[in-house]
Motif scaffolding. Structure first.
Motif, short mmCIF file in Angstrom:
data_model
loop_
_atom_site.label_atom_id
_atom_site.label_comp_id
_atom_site.label_asym_id
_atom_site.label_seq_id
_atom_site.Cartn_x
_atom_site.Cartn_y
_atom_site.Cartn_z
N GLU A 164 20.08 12.03 19.11
CA GLU A 164 20.02 13.39 18.59
C GLU A 164 18.73 13.61 17.82
O GLU A 164 18.10 14.65 17.92
CB GLU A 164 21.23 13.67 17.69
N VAL B 255 26.77 21.87 20.25
CA VAL B 255 27.27 21.23 21.47
C VAL B 255 27.64 19.78 21.18
O VAL B 255 27.26 19.22 20.16
CB VAL B 255 26.18 21.25 22.56
N TYR C 16 27.93 15.84 20.83
CA TYR C 16 26.96 14.80 20.55
C TYR C 16 26.63 14.08 21.87
O TYR C 16 27.44 14.09 22.79
CB TYR C 16 27.57 13.83 19.54
N ALA D 5 21.81 21.67 18.87
CA ALA D 5 20.56 21.31 19.55
C ALA D 5 19.65 22.53 19.62
O ALA D 5 20.07 23.61 20.04
CB ALA D 5 20.86 20.78 20.95
N LYS D 6 18.40 22.36 19.20
CA LYS D 6 17.47 23.49 19.14
C LYS D 6 16.77 23.71 20.48
O LYS D 6 16.66 22.79 21.30
CB LYS D 6 16.42 23.23 18.06
N HIS D 7 16.28 24.90 20.66
CA HIS D 7 15.55 25.25 21.88
C HIS D 7 14.18 25.80 21.49
O HIS D 7 14.05 26.51 20.48
CB HIS D 7 16.33 26.28 22.68
#
Lengths: 548, 548
Positions: free
Chosen positions: A220, A365, A367, A343-345
């Motif tokens: 992560e 979302v 792991y 989770a980044k975009h």
């Protein structure tokens, strides 16, 4: 007919090994023996030294008669002995039970009895509470009590055990040939839930899950080899989200910290070049809200993980000003700590802070190595539509879910009904699949038949620049059944009236969601920084509440 | 008595899922559906698209009657269909058998028969060889043959199947609800060893090992999310060292490449911002030895993984000049590709290039999630002393070891004798625990009763500035039994006599290790760039050898 791929191809020592985080320590000591593993004040220990001490601990435990399936309880702050316990105890085949250091003697006694602890390792700061707890035990079997002395403890040291930690280790073999568990499904740790109602439940972790979550932490965070990890998150809390094992897997440095304070954090970050740390929003808030002088010279690019509550926009902004990189994760004791990540975009980078805060405030979302995290209707077990509106319950399945509750088959079966772990958290799922918590099922406020998400109201309160912390709980109401009552902790020097709080809420919320009462003051928090809503519920009807 | 931690805590869908690399694709498609997954010439496909196509492939295979334990052979270059086969085939429960594209029809026919392939997917470039192979099959059962058309194939396309790949996919369901294997021990892939003597052996991989090695690749390389991976390593070779699964786990980009050439590599690296690639030393040498014009504008910091042979100092220096970061790994088909890495240490940075090359030329330490890699005496199974002198055999144990050899219980048992996988590679272990190969057991030269490591002699030859490639094999000798014979490929324009080669060797080697014969010319190499020593042995007694 058996497939050709299932004939004469059995498991063997050559091609199968139980998955365990103990292997991570072994490799760190083999490959990077001279790298620093532990920092504690002036103390430095290498991975070779930590490995030898863990073997000594395991050997000493076995010599004391402990072995597979025996529980070793520890009540320790984030000190070197706590890091060692995460390896030494399971190396002996035993199960590590880390006790919350804020527990009262009654709760400790319950856990010692329920977990059937055969040994206890205790820091001098908690020795008085432990001594009372031991006196309250019902279990008549002998208990080995070890005092873990610590040079950085400044209080009056009280010895309650028959030996000290260093003396106990000295009786162990630093070359002890420990063995992996016979089965990766064997227990490695026991963690009691805080249990706001009824007795705490004992969550059992196994080697497989501990290792897999430890690796997921790396994935992560894109965590490279040799991170410098600051221990702001208590290791007693879900085994520090499995990070003692993660740091071994990366041959990193554990920077210990007896107490979480802004100055100690800032000093440690500067002095040791800290690259990563974790905590509840309040832990990050300590740094963000610290005086400028204290923050000067902090390195940029430090990675921070936040869970326990969604980070408000002000915190995200504050962290960005510091140049820190914040990752929002979510989980529970039952899923080894973090089990989803927001989770980044790349395309979020261009958005304004409000929109980014809104996106990052979501639980996100599953792991990396968890099989699934979904919002399901708890009655039908059908997925809710991904509309950001329809509420259901967050459920998990996969290898990052506990083995179950100790000696509580009924609770385990209920928690796993339908082949999913039921979190009790109510949430929606957005069109991008991201999960957003609306409330704990027990925190939802039902006013005139309408559901009010306490989190939604809290989010609005946090948007006010004078608010340091906020919580909203249900207050019994003769007409509406329940109405929202807001508890607000103001920033130092800030002044705000109940009417101003309500006026602020009216701007952002439908009328029925606006708090009908406001209480000002410091909020009660758990040792991990979570606000204790059950305490607030007791106060919601009290005289301190200002009706509006 | 059963431990309390083993009571009422069984496996359940909530807390257990088989470990499989198929989960990696599922998560990439769920979390990053719009990110590019595959680049092939002008073609771009996102993770959502690749996921849908893999489901179509799985669905189409099931509709064609294939399922658990059925073999699907593919003969494909590094094209998008090859990436898809790594997921679509096991999603159907089937086993992927990637065939070396340089094999002759006889060898292919042997593998189709031995692996009991029920379907074949073939690129037009290899259709002629496949057609002959199919004609040579002894197995009378029907074989589904699928032509995988490729827009970038420039030759005359020959169709040998009953359908094309795109037509076949079109018959599958893009929403096919595939299932994880019932057991993570189920086979996922079948890889035939090159087998220089006797028939090739079929190495079986399982889901657990494939996933664990794919994650180990990430850990070794500190690979962050969204790498741009250039497919220089053939995917048919140990499933591209498990990198198709690694790249899915990181939601990265697979940059496909039909043919490995310096210009195509340099163009791809510049155009797509490649961050990572793998290959034998010869692959990296293509770039290092390319004309400056071709190399201009290459980004710095590209991470390169090398295996198959130790990188000579000149290669390490050349890569440093390019600004590329080289990681040396070692493995075999039986251990899923790489299973040791020469993990670097900060203190090596200050050393001169010769010393760094010497340290980096070692095979190193076990891969992150492999249990153990050691040099053992194959007779006693005792570890050799870590003195850098005493030879033994490299052995592995742990989850990154094959399930075994297909339909060959005897070979499996021999390979796993004593609970370790025997590599056949002779090596020493240094005081820091690092392993250094001295030779393949079959490549060692025994001259007058003394062992000569062919690799040691080759290392010396590579140090000569005019030498592009070198190999040393045994030549029968009436007096000494065997003597070393050197095969030398010179750099373009270089001139060197046999006497000069020998004089160079005398400076660095004991007299009995100096080659007694030298052969100049291009060296025969396998499709993965490994020098084919068995070919050289045939030539060692030939007229081309210059006695010295």
């Amino acid at each position: 007919m058996t497939s050709i791929f299932d004939q004469d191809l059995p498991r063997d020592a050559a091609n199968f090994a139980p998955i365990s985080p103990l292997s991570f320590l072994e490799r760190a000591a083999d490959v990077y023996p001279q790298r620093v593993a532990v920092v504690h004040g002036p103390l430095r220990r290498t991975w070779a030294e930590v490995d030898a001490r863990c073997r000594q601990l395991a050997s000493a435990l076995q010599r004391a008669g402990l072995g597979k399936g025996d529980t070793v309880a520890v009540m320790l702050p984030n000190v070197p002995a706590m890091v060692e316990a995460h390896f030494g105890v399971p190396m002996a085949g035993a199960v590590l039970n880390t006790l919350n250091t804020r527990l009262d003697p009654e709760a400790i006694a319950f856990m010692l009895d329920h977990g059937e602890a055969k040994a206890v390792i205790v820091d001098p700061e908690f020795a008085p509470a432990m001594q009372k707890a031991i006196a309250l035990r019902r279990d008549a079997r002998p208990l080995l009590v070890v005092d873990a002395e610590d040079a950085l403890f400044t209080g009056a040291a009280q010895r309650i055990g028959t030996t000290t930690y260093e003396a106990f280790l000295a009786g162990g073999d630093p070359a002890f040939a420990w063995e992996l568990p016979a089965d990766e499904w064997d227990a490695i740790a026991l963690n009691y839930t805080s249990g706001t109602t009824g007795n705490p439940k004992g969550v059992v972790y196994h080697h497989r899950g501990a290792a897999i979550n430890a690796i997921s932490n790396i994935l992560e965070w894109d965590m490279p080899k040799h991170p410098v990890y600051l221990w702001t998150l208590p290791m007693f809390h879900c085994n520090g989200w499995c990070f003692p094992w993660t740091i071994a897997a990366r041959a990193g440095i554990n920077v210990c910290l007896r107490k979480v304070e802004a100055k100690a954090m800032a000093d440690a970050i500067r002095e040791h070049g800290v690259t990563h740390y974790c905590g509840a929003p309040i832990v990050h808030g300590l740094l963000v809200n610290a005086p400028d002088g204290l923050k000067s010279g902090l390195p940029r690019g430090v990675k921070a993980m936040v869970a326990g509550a969604a980070p408000p926009a002000s915190l995200i902004e504050g962290m960005e000003t510091l140049g820190f990189d914040l990752t929002h994760v979510y989980g529970l004791t039952e899923v080894y700590g973090p089990a989803t990540a927001c989770a980044k975009h790349a395309e979020w980078d261009g958005l304004d802070i409000g929109e980014r805060a809104r996106l990052n405030a979501r639980q996100g979302v599953r792991y990396h190595l968890q099989r699934s995290a979904r919002v399901l209707d708890p009655q039908t077990m059908a997925p809710v539509p991904w509309d950001g509106e329809t509420m259901g319950e967050i459920m998990f399945r996969g290898n990052i879910t506990m083995k179950g509750y100790l000696k509580n088959a009924k609770a385990t079966q209920e928690a796993f009904a339908g082949g999913w772990y039921h979190t009790g958290d109510l949430a929606v799922q957005y069109p991008d699949g991201y999960i957003k918590i609306k409330d704990r099922s027990k925190d939802i406020i039902i006013s005139g038949g309408e559901n009010i998400s306490s989190i939604e109201v809290e989010d609005v309160l946090y948007r006010h620049p004078d608010v340091l912390a906020a919580a909203v709980v249900a207050r019994p109401d003769p007409k509406w059944g329940e109405t929202p009552c807001a508890f607000v902790e103001l920033k130092v020097g800030a002044k705000l009236t109940a009417e101003e709080v309500v006026a602020h809420c009216r701007k952002h919320l439908a009328g029925f969601k606006v708090p009908r009462a406001v209480v000002f003051g410091e909020l009660p928090k758990t040792s991990t920084g979570k606000i204790q809503k059950f305490e607030l519920r007791k106060q919601a009807g009290s005289a301190a509440a200002i009706d509006v």
